[in-house]
Design a protein around this motif. Structure first.
Motif, PDB file in Angstrom:
ATOM      1  N   GLN A  18      -9.703 -74.319 -68.366  1.00 21.96           N
ATOM      2  CA  GLN A  18     -10.643 -73.358 -68.791  1.00 21.96           C
ATOM      3  C   GLN A  18      -9.855 -71.945 -69.187  1.00 21.96           C
ATOM      4  N   VAL A  19     -10.438 -71.465 -70.101  1.00 17.76           N
ATOM      5  CA  VAL A  19      -9.993 -70.138 -70.717  1.00 17.76           C
ATOM      6  C   VAL A  19     -11.062 -68.955 -70.528  1.00 17.76           C
ATOM      7  N   SER A  20     -10.693 -67.900 -69.771  1.00 22.19           N
ATOM      8  CA  SER A  20     -11.697 -66.929 -69.405  1.00 22.19           C
ATOM      9  C   SER A  20     -12.092 -66.396 -70.914  1.00 22.19           C
ATOM     10  N   SER A  21     -13.226 -65.823 -70.870  1.00 26.77           N
ATOM     11  CA  SER A  21     -13.850 -65.268 -71.957  1.00 26.77           C
ATOM     12  C   SER A  21     -13.771 -63.868 -71.810  1.00 26.77           C
ATOM     13  N   ALA A  22     -13.215 -63.211 -71.003  1.00 30.25           N
ATOM     14  CA  ALA A  22     -13.057 -61.840 -70.713  1.00 30.25           C
ATOM     15  C   ALA A  22     -11.939 -61.208 -71.660  1.00 30.25           C
ATOM     16  N   PRO A  23     -11.948 -60.104 -72.369  1.00 33.25           N
ATOM     17  CA  PRO A  23     -10.920 -59.597 -73.245  1.00 33.25           C
ATOM     18  C   PRO A  23      -9.893 -59.222 -72.458  1.00 33.25           C
ATOM     19  N   PRO A  24      -8.789 -59.154 -73.031  1.00 30.14           N
ATOM     20  CA  PRO A  24      -7.354 -58.628 -72.349  1.00 30.14           C
ATOM     21  C   PRO A  24      -7.710 -57.292 -71.509  1.00 30.14           C
ATOM     22  N   GLY A  25      -7.196 -57.397 -70.191  1.00 29.49           N
ATOM     23  CA  GLY A  25      -7.599 -56.101 -69.618  1.00 29.49           C
ATOM     24  C   GLY A  25      -8.590 -55.968 -68.748  1.00 29.49           C
ATOM     25  N   LYS A  26      -9.332 -57.035 -69.063  1.00 19.70           N
ATOM     26  CA  LYS A  26     -10.958 -57.045 -68.028  1.00 19.70           C
ATOM     27  C   LYS A  26     -10.856 -58.249 -67.636  1.00 19.70           C
ATOM     28  N   PRO A  85      -5.913 -59.700 -62.910  1.00 20.00           N
ATOM     29  CA  PRO A  85      -5.708 -60.842 -63.758  1.00 20.00           C
ATOM     30  C   PRO A  85      -4.233 -61.619 -63.568  1.00 20.00           C
ATOM     31  N   MET A  86      -3.144 -61.193 -63.264  1.00 16.96           N
ATOM     32  CA  MET A  86      -2.029 -61.385 -63.283  1.00 16.96           C
ATOM     33  C   MET A  86      -0.998 -60.862 -62.131  1.00 16.96           C
ATOM     34  N   THR A  87      -0.060 -61.552 -61.815  1.00 15.10           N
ATOM     35  CA  THR A  87       0.959 -60.870 -60.766  1.00 15.10           C
ATOM     36  C   THR A  87       1.700 -59.725 -61.584  1.00 15.10           C
ATOM     37  N   GLY A  88       2.053 -58.633 -60.811  1.00 15.48           N
ATOM     38  CA  GLY A  88       2.615 -57.509 -61.299  1.00 15.48           C
ATOM     39  C   GLY A  88       2.598 -56.339 -60.398  1.00 15.48           C
ATOM     40  N   THR A  89       3.007 -55.112 -61.132  1.00 11.11           N
ATOM     41  CA  THR A  89       2.916 -54.014 -60.183  1.00 11.11           C
ATOM     42  C   THR A  89       2.145 -52.849 -60.666  1.00 11.11           C
ATOM     43  N   ILE A  90       1.369 -52.465 -59.649  1.00  9.18           N
ATOM     44  CA  ILE A  90       0.573 -51.171 -60.071  1.00  9.18           C
ATOM     45  C   ILE A  90       1.267 -49.873 -60.520  1.00  9.18           C
ATOM     46  N   LEU A  94      -1.271 -51.915 -64.932  1.00 11.02           N
ATOM     47  CA  LEU A  94      -0.489 -53.106 -64.388  1.00 11.02           C
ATOM     48  C   LEU A  94       0.646 -53.043 -65.083  1.00 11.02           C
ATOM     49  N   GLU A  95       1.959 -53.268 -64.731  1.00  5.54           N
ATOM     50  CA  GLU A  95       3.142 -53.983 -65.416  1.00  5.54           C
ATOM     51  C   GLU A  95       3.382 -55.200 -65.067  1.00  5.54           C
ATOM     52  N   ALA A  96       3.310 -56.180 -65.988  1.00  9.57           N
ATOM     53  CA  ALA A  96       3.577 -57.357 -65.567  1.00  9.57           C
ATOM     54  C   ALA A  96       4.444 -57.933 -66.783  1.00  9.57           C
ATOM     55  N   MET A  97       5.499 -58.689 -66.702  1.00  7.52           N
ATOM     56  CA  MET A  97       6.467 -59.015 -67.644  1.00  7.52           C
ATOM     57  C   MET A  97       7.094 -58.178 -68.579  1.00  7.52           C
ATOM     58  N   LYS A  98       7.242 -57.002 -68.216  1.00  9.06           N
ATOM     59  CA  LYS A  98       7.859 -55.810 -68.659  1.00  9.06           C
ATOM     60  C   LYS A  98       6.808 -55.273 -69.739  1.00  9.06           C
ATOM     61  N   MET A  99       5.503 -55.672 -69.613  1.00 13.60           N
ATOM     62  CA  MET A  99       4.371 -55.039 -70.464  1.00 13.60           C
ATOM     63  C   MET A  99       3.337 -54.363 -69.552  1.00 13.60           C
ATOM     64  N   GLU A 100       2.817 -53.238 -70.073  1.00 12.01           N
ATOM     65  CA  GLU A 100       1.591 -52.566 -69.317  1.00 12.01           C
ATOM     66  C   GLU A 100       0.173 -52.873 -69.952  1.00 12.01           C
ATOM     67  N   THR A 101      -0.414 -53.208 -68.762  1.00  8.68           N
ATOM     68  CA  THR A 101      -1.846 -53.702 -68.965  1.00  8.68           C
ATOM     69  C   THR A 101      -2.714 -52.650 -68.479  1.00  8.68           C
ATOM     70  N   THR A 102      -3.476 -52.297 -69.198  1.00  7.14           N
ATOM     71  CA  THR A 102      -4.799 -51.459 -68.469  1.00  7.14           C
ATOM     72  C   THR A 102      -5.962 -52.386 -68.183  1.00  7.14           C
ATOM     73  N   LEU A 103      -6.216 -52.103 -66.992  1.00  5.10           N
ATOM     74  CA  LEU A 103      -7.270 -52.962 -66.206  1.00  5.10           C
ATOM     75  C   LEU A 103      -8.659 -52.148 -66.247  1.00  5.10           C
ATOM     76  N   SER A 104      -9.691 -52.668 -66.921  1.00 10.27           N
ATOM     77  CA  SER A 104     -10.918 -51.930 -66.971  1.00 10.27           C
ATOM     78  C   SER A 104     -12.175 -52.663 -66.119  1.00 10.27           C
ATOM     79  N   THR A 105     -13.076 -52.026 -65.619  1.00 10.35           N
ATOM     80  CA  THR A 105     -14.022 -52.648 -64.633  1.00 10.35           C
ATOM     81  C   THR A 105     -14.987 -53.171 -65.431  1.00 10.35           C
ATOM     82  N   PRO A 106     -15.114 -54.552 -65.134  1.00 13.80           N
ATOM     83  CA  PRO A 106     -16.249 -55.582 -65.914  1.00 13.80           C
ATOM     84  C   PRO A 106     -17.475 -55.234 -65.437  1.00 13.80           C
TER      85      PRO A 106
END
Length: 91
Positions: free
Chosen positions: A5-13, A28-33, A53-65
Motif C-alpha cells: 500500500q502506498v500512502s496518497s499523502a504528499p511528502p512531508g504530510k 512518517p519516518m524514523t529520524g531526529t526532530i 525532521l532530519e532522516a537519512m541526512k535529509m531535512e523534511t518539513t512535516l505539515s499538519t494534515p
C-alpha cells in the motif's frame, strides 16, 4: 503476490489518526526532530508546518494534515523518533 500500500499523502504530510476524539499526527519516518515550529494552544490549518525532521541526512518539513488546536506536543528538538510515533495532538 501482495502489492504494498502506498500512502496518497504528499511528502512531508502524514495522515492523522483519531484517538479519544483527538487527532494525532505521527512521524512518517524514523529520524531526529531538528526544529519544533508550533506550540500548545496554537490554532493550525491544514498544511501549516509543525516541525522539521532530519532522516537519512535529509531535512523534511512535516505539515499538519488537518486543522485544529494543538493540545499536546509529544516531542522536543534533538529527540530521535521512530516511524509512526505520535508527535502532535490536535483537538
Amino acid at each position: 503476490m501482495t502489492v504494498p500500500q502506498v500512502s496518497s499523502a504528499p511528502p512531508g504530510k502524514t495522515q492523522a489518526a483519531v484517538q479519544d476524539g483527538r487527532k494525532v499526527v505521527p512521524t512518517p519516518m524514523t529520524g531526529t526532530i531538528i526544529k519544533v515550529m508550533c506550540m500548545v494552544g496554537q490554532e493550525v490549518k491544514e498544511g501549516d508546518v509543525l516541525l522539521k525532521l532530519e532522516a537519512m541526512k535529509m531535512e523534511t518539513t512535516l505539515s499538519t494534515p488537518v486543522s485544529g488546536k494543538i493540545v499536546e506536543i509529544k516531542c522536543k528538538e534533538g529527540q530521535t523518533v521512530t516511524a509512526g510515533e505520535p508527535l502532535v495532538v490536535l483537538q
